[in-house]
Design an enzyme around this catalytic site. Structure first.
Site, mmCIF file in Angstrom:
data_model
loop_
_atom_site.group_PDB
_atom_site.id
_atom_site.type_symbol
_atom_site.label_atom_id
_atom_site.label_comp_id
_atom_site.label_asym_id
_atom_site.label_seq_id
_atom_site.Cartn_x
_atom_site.Cartn_y
_atom_site.Cartn_z
ATOM 1 C CD GLU A 205 0.483 8.704 5.547
ATOM 2 O OE1 GLU A 205 -0.734 8.649 5.822
ATOM 3 O OE2 GLU A 205 1.121 7.746 5.063
ATOM 4 C CD GLU A 329 2.066 2.764 0.647
ATOM 5 O OE1 GLU A 329 1.447 3.751 1.057
ATOM 6 O OE2 GLU A 329 3.275 2.787 0.323
ATOM 7 N NE ARG A 379 6.896 0.315 -4.014
ATOM 8 C CZ ARG A 379 7.032 0.993 -2.892
ATOM 9 N NH1 ARG A 379 7.603 0.422 -1.847
ATOM 10 N NH2 ARG A 379 6.602 2.224 -2.796
ATOM 11 C CG ASP A 408 7.001 6.085 -2.228
ATOM 12 O OD1 ASP A 408 6.476 7.143 -2.621
ATOM 13 O OD2 ASP A 408 6.787 5.589 -1.114
ATOM 14 C CD GLU A 430 1.105 11.336 -6.144
ATOM 15 O OE1 GLU A 430 0.035 10.830 -6.553
ATOM 16 O OE2 GLU A 430 1.666 10.962 -5.099
ATOM 17 C CD GLU A 436 7.343 9.670 2.014
ATOM 18 O OE1 GLU A 436 6.587 10.104 1.139
ATOM 19 O OE2 GLU A 436 7.298 8.499 2.428
ATOM 20 C CD1 TRP A 586 7.961 -3.164 3.780
ATOM 21 C CD2 TRP A 586 6.527 -1.792 2.744
ATOM 22 N NE1 TRP A 586 6.936 -2.889 4.653
ATOM 23 C CE2 TRP A 586 6.038 -2.041 4.044
ATOM 24 C CE3 TRP A 586 5.790 -0.958 1.898
ATOM 25 C CZ2 TRP A 586 4.840 -1.495 4.514
ATOM 26 C CZ3 TRP A 586 4.611 -0.401 2.373
ATOM 27 C CH2 TRP A 586 4.142 -0.677 3.660
HETATM 28 C C1 GCV Z 1 0.049 8.745 1.888
HETATM 29 C C2 GCV Z 1 4.558 6.428 0.505
HETATM 30 C C3 GCV Z 1 4.468 7.195 1.782
HETATM 31 C C4 GCV Z 1 3.098 7.097 2.406
HETATM 32 C C5 GCV Z 1 2.089 7.588 1.379
HETATM 33 C C6 GCV Z 1 2.225 6.725 0.135
HETATM 34 C C7 GCV Z 1 1.302 7.196 -0.962
HETATM 35 O O1 GCV Z 1 4.482 5.071 0.763
HETATM 36 O O2 GCV Z 1 5.438 6.741 2.647
HETATM 37 O O3 GCV Z 1 3.071 7.893 3.555
HETATM 38 O O4 GCV Z 1 0.790 7.536 1.888
HETATM 39 O O5 GCV Z 1 3.537 6.806 -0.352
HETATM 40 O O6 GCV Z 1 1.770 7.959 -1.797
HETATM 41 O O7 GCV Z 1 0.157 6.819 -0.982
#
Ligand code: GCV
Length: 874
Positions: A205, A329, A379, A408, A430, A436, A586
């Site tokens: 992912e 999520e 959020r 995020d 983190e 991404e 979202w």
């Molecule tokens: C692994 C974001 C990403 C998801 C990811 C999530 C997370 O939403 O798009 O792919 O999931 O963060 O960190 O849990």
């Protein structure tokens, strides 16, 4: 065609290869009777070695007139110390051209002119009592010093020995003098982990470097040979833990057969001092355990976790612990039973405690079904709201793992208020190494400056102690014993691990910051460049400059002023898609309307988010005047005509920054081209094609975002650029054979809102050049979807000058800002009346789509293009 203007691509190819060849040949020197190559020369390098190339260095700079070590004396028997010895042996062989003797006792040193001794503090003192240090070296720490003709590689424990060996090798690789060596170092924090979002089927992912090095076909791979190479890289920068599976965890990985596979992976990492951990799904007691509940307060559930943890430790005695994503999520979590994150974390933590394992419970808990119409919904508030009342209720082997910003991994966010919101709880930051939201390794973005901004932010949590984010996560502010750094890395089977060779600076930088967060972004990148590409001034100047500029450049053309990365947030997070942020649950809203833009997060009139920070920081963000411009739209909703500190209006800044950022991105490839032949050829071309892609994609970003804001605000660009594209010829306005126009969604991701697609076996689009005779660069803008590999050709005056395939599998199957790309042919001779013809051959679902042709006077300094790469690396 008249004689003066002939197309010249073939000449450019030969010129390029001639330059590379001559630099390589002239860089070979003869030293000590052996041919050695050092400094600014291209050399064959194993890409998997990344920054551990161990390429030859100028030994005089390192050792002066002193002798180069010819022997390694290893004092201890621990496997990790053996690894340290192996690394030293291989580093000395590669960098100094010496094959060293490996000995186990002082007798073996007879005849040695200089040697390296390797051991823990206790072993070194026992070997030579005179070397006893006054202070104990702590866990994972080291002391590296000279003692006469010895270099002493001494660790607080065996891991410290390995880190010390890598520190020595790092100095040698950078040609640092070892004359007065005496360095003592200790890691900033005990948790220095990576998270890998690998799935049992081998996909990753948000991974952009190929398939998983751990899993395939629902199990641990039979061949896990890439794991050792990865372990080396991680250990070399002090990483001590790896979570090998996706935080969206598959419960069946906890089955016995899979645990045996995980044990094989742990065996590989162990020799490098790295403990393996796993992400777990909180519903596992029910999903794979056969219970009727996973309520964390149910005694049967606690028993199940205890038994499962015992089973894990039978297979993996040094198992590091677990990472938990819950109530986030769609992942199951304690909320189902009215329980808290602390209840969930603690039930697993109690099971792990006896074995020395940790729970890293993610603070990324939020509701993705927020009400867009509720102006108080936010959020960004979620992390703090869900966790701060739980402060002090977590077991002491729980660490709350907090993304650096409250949303995020956007290109610019303030730090999460949760860092200062927890005072009696262990915390880890983190950071996301995998890009991404930051170009997915197809764009160059060196992330360390962004991470430094976060780590250096003073939260003002307390007044009597340093309260920067780095002080909090390293436990200094609140006196916490656990905590530290987690990097979401997502390396894959690609030879370059992350796909883009230059992205490895992010992995390196993550590790170095976890070790020492006070290092600067500049110092880190220079270390990385020297180790990866050698110590050439020229190469360092170019690579460091590109890396350092890249963060701000990317921010400028994607989302400035803290508005967020304006990508398709409900899709793949790659190309532009500002509209997607709005009107859904979202909560990545930017709240743009016809009057203004930005989230009002103030306490006075907004969501109240700013009130989650300690008063000093809150005061800074609450005030429009004091709020830094780069976070303005994160904190405030302002009219488009609001003036920034520079006096510029917000809307004009949006236009200018997107144009400036895209223009800077165009400079990257030519700057990289100046070091052709000075870096390994394959790496050179891998990087070049990405930088060329980036230049084209930055233009897509620029045009999409500026047009969208123009439409939204109704305010034109004062410089007249937006909506005005000289040299651009829309495909839908060309003479079409077989091609038919289609509307593109979102509208702003295609020029003129339309493209053409081919409904036949082969189609063409033609235009006649009506401009002056001269040299031009011709760009064909088309769409390269994920599935299908259409073919294209470009003809000028009946002669084919370029053909290419849409085979880069951009991450979507529709025509939009993710898939829009271009082929540029530089130095094309055009004469008035010449016909330019693009022919497309569809493949699969991909209909050889075309957007436009752009013809601009040739930029002579861009003499070479991706055309010059040999077919194998194109
Ligand atoms: C692994 C974001 C990403 C998801 C990811 C999530 C997370 O939403 O798009 O792919 O999931 O963060 O960190 O849990």
């Amino acid at each position: 065609m008249s004689a003066g203007f002939e197309n010249r691509s073939a000449g450019a190819i030969w010129l390029r290869w001639a330059v590379i060849f001559s630099v390589v040949v002239s860089g070979i020197a003869v030293r000590d009777g052996k041919a050695a190559v050092y400094g600014a020369v291209a050399r064959p390098v194993d890409p998997q070695a990344a920054w551990l190339t161990y390429a030859p260095v100028n030994e005089k700079k390192v050792f002066g007139a002193g002798a180069v070590p010819d022997t390694i004396l290893r004092l201890g028997d621990a496997d990790v110390e053996k690894t340290a010895e192996e690394e030293l042996e291989s580093g000395v062989r590669g960098m100094l051209g010496r094959v060293v003797r490996e000995v186990r006792s002082a007798d073996g040193l007879k005849g040695s002119k200089a040697f390296v001794v390797v051991g823990t503090q206790g072993e070194v003192e026992a070997w030579r009592p005179g070397l006893k240090s006054t202070k104990a070296i702590g866990a994972d720490g080291f002391r590296l010093r000279r003692d006469g003709n010895a270099i002493v590689v001494e660790g607080g424990d065996s891991r410290g020995v390995l880190y010390c060996a890598f520190a020595l090798l790092r100095l040698i690789a950078q040609e640092r003098s070892l004359a007065a060596l005496d360095v003592s170092e200790a890691p900033s924090a005990p948790v220095r982990w990576t998270n890998e979002w690998d799935n049992p089927d081998g996909s990753i992912e948000r991974g952009y470097g190929g398939r998983s090095i751990f899993f395939d076909e629902q199990a641990v791979r039979a061949d896990i040979s890439r794991v050792t190479g990865y372990a080396r890289l991680l250990a070399s920068v002090g990483i001590n833990g790896v979570t090998i599976n996706n935080v969206n965890a598959d419960p069946k990985l906890l089955n016995e057969s899979n645990l045996k596979g995980v044990a094989r992976i742990a065996d590989e990492f162990r020799a490098y001092g790295i403990r393996v951990s796993m992400s777990i799904d909180m519903s596992s007691p029910q999903a794979v355990g056969g219970l009727t509940t996973f309520d964390p307060l149910d005694p049967q559930v606690a028993e199940w976790w205890k038994a499962k943890v015992e089973e894990i430790y039978r297979f993996i005695p040094d198992f590091g612990g677990v990472v938990i994503k819950a109530d986030s999520e769609g992942k199951p979590g304690p909320m189902k039973y009215g329980r808290s994150p602390a209840d969930a974390a603690n039930v697993v933590a109690r099971a792990l405690k006896a074995h020395g394992g940790l729970v890293l419970y993610r603070g990324f808990v939020y509701n993705n079904h927020l009400d867009w119409n509720d102006l108080k919904a936010d959020r960004a508030r979620a992390g703090f709201d869900n966790f701060h009342t739980l402060d002090g209720t977590f077991e002491d082997n729980v660490v709350v793992q907090i993304k650096h910003g409250p949303i995020d991994f956007q290109i610019r966010e303030p730090v999460s208020p949760l860092f200062s919101g927890l005072k009696k709880t262990n915390e880890a930051i983190e950071l996301q190494v995998t890009q991404e939201y930051t170009g997915q390794q197809r764009h160059l973005v060196y992330l360390v400056p962004m991470w430094k901004d976060a780590l250096d932010t003073n939260t003002y949590a307390v007044t009597d102690k340093p309260s920067r984010v780095q002080d909090i996560v390293t436990g200094k502010t609140f006196g916490r014993a656990e905590g530290g750094f987690v990097g979401v890395t997502n390396v894959g089977l690609d030879d370059y691990w992350l796909g883009n060779p230059l992205s490895m600076a992010n992995l390196y930088g993550f590790g170095r910051l976890a070790w020492n967060p006070s290092l600067s972004a500049d110092a880190i990148v220079d270390e990385w460049t020297r180790q990866t590409f050698g110590n050439s001034e020229k190469v360092r100047a170019v690579v460091n400059d590109l890396q350092i500029r890249s963060y701000h450049v990317y921010e400028s053309y994607t989302g400035s002023l803290g508005v967020g990365t304006l990508t398709d947030i409900i899709g793949v997070h790659f190309g532009p898609g500002p509209e997607s942020a709005e009107r859904n649950g979202w909560g990545q809203w930017i709240r743009a309307d016809h009057e203004g833009v930005g989230m009002d997060r103030t306490v006075a009139t907004g969501t109240g988010y700013i009130g989650q920070y300690p008063p000093e920081l809150a005061a800074k963000y609450e005030s429009l005047k004091a709020c830094p411009d780069e976070l303005l739209l994160f904190m405030h909703h302002v009219p488009y005509k609001y003036r920034l500190k520079s006096g510029k209006t917000v809307i004009q800044y949006i236009y200018d920054s997107h144009y400036e950022g895209a223009a800077e991105a165009v400079e990257f490839a030519p700057e990289w081209e100046t070091i052709a032949g000075l870096v390994p050829d394959r790496t050179y071309f891998e990087v070049l094609r990405r930088l060329e892609f980036q230049a084209g994609h930055a233009e897509v970003w620029r045009d999409s975002i500026t047009q969208w804001f123009w439409k939204m605000s109704g305010i034109a660009d004062a410089k007249g650029r937006v909506g005005n594209y000289p040299g651009r010829f829309e495909a839908e306005a060309m003479r079409l054979e077989g091609y038919a126009p289609v509307d593109v969604t979102p509208w702003e991701s295609a020029s003129g809102r339309k493209a053409v697609v081919c409904g036949a076996e082969k189609c063409s689009a033609e235009m006649t050049w009506d401009g002056a005779d001269g040299w031009y660069d011709v760009a064909v803008r088309y769409f390269d979807e994920m599935h299908g590999e259409s073919k294209y050709s470009l003809e000028v005056a009946g002669r084919e000058i370029e053909q290419w395939k849409a085979d880069w599998n951009l991450p979507n199957d529709r025509l939009n800002g993710h898939t829009s790309t271009r082929e540029v042919v530089r130095g094309v001779a055009l004469h008035k009346g010449d016909v330019l013809k693009v022919t497309g051959w569809p493949n699969g679902m991909e209909k050889a789509p075309l957007d436009y042709l752009e013809i601009v006077p040739a930029v002579v300094t861009h003499a070479s293009t991706s055309k010059t790469a040999p077919a194998a690396v194109r």
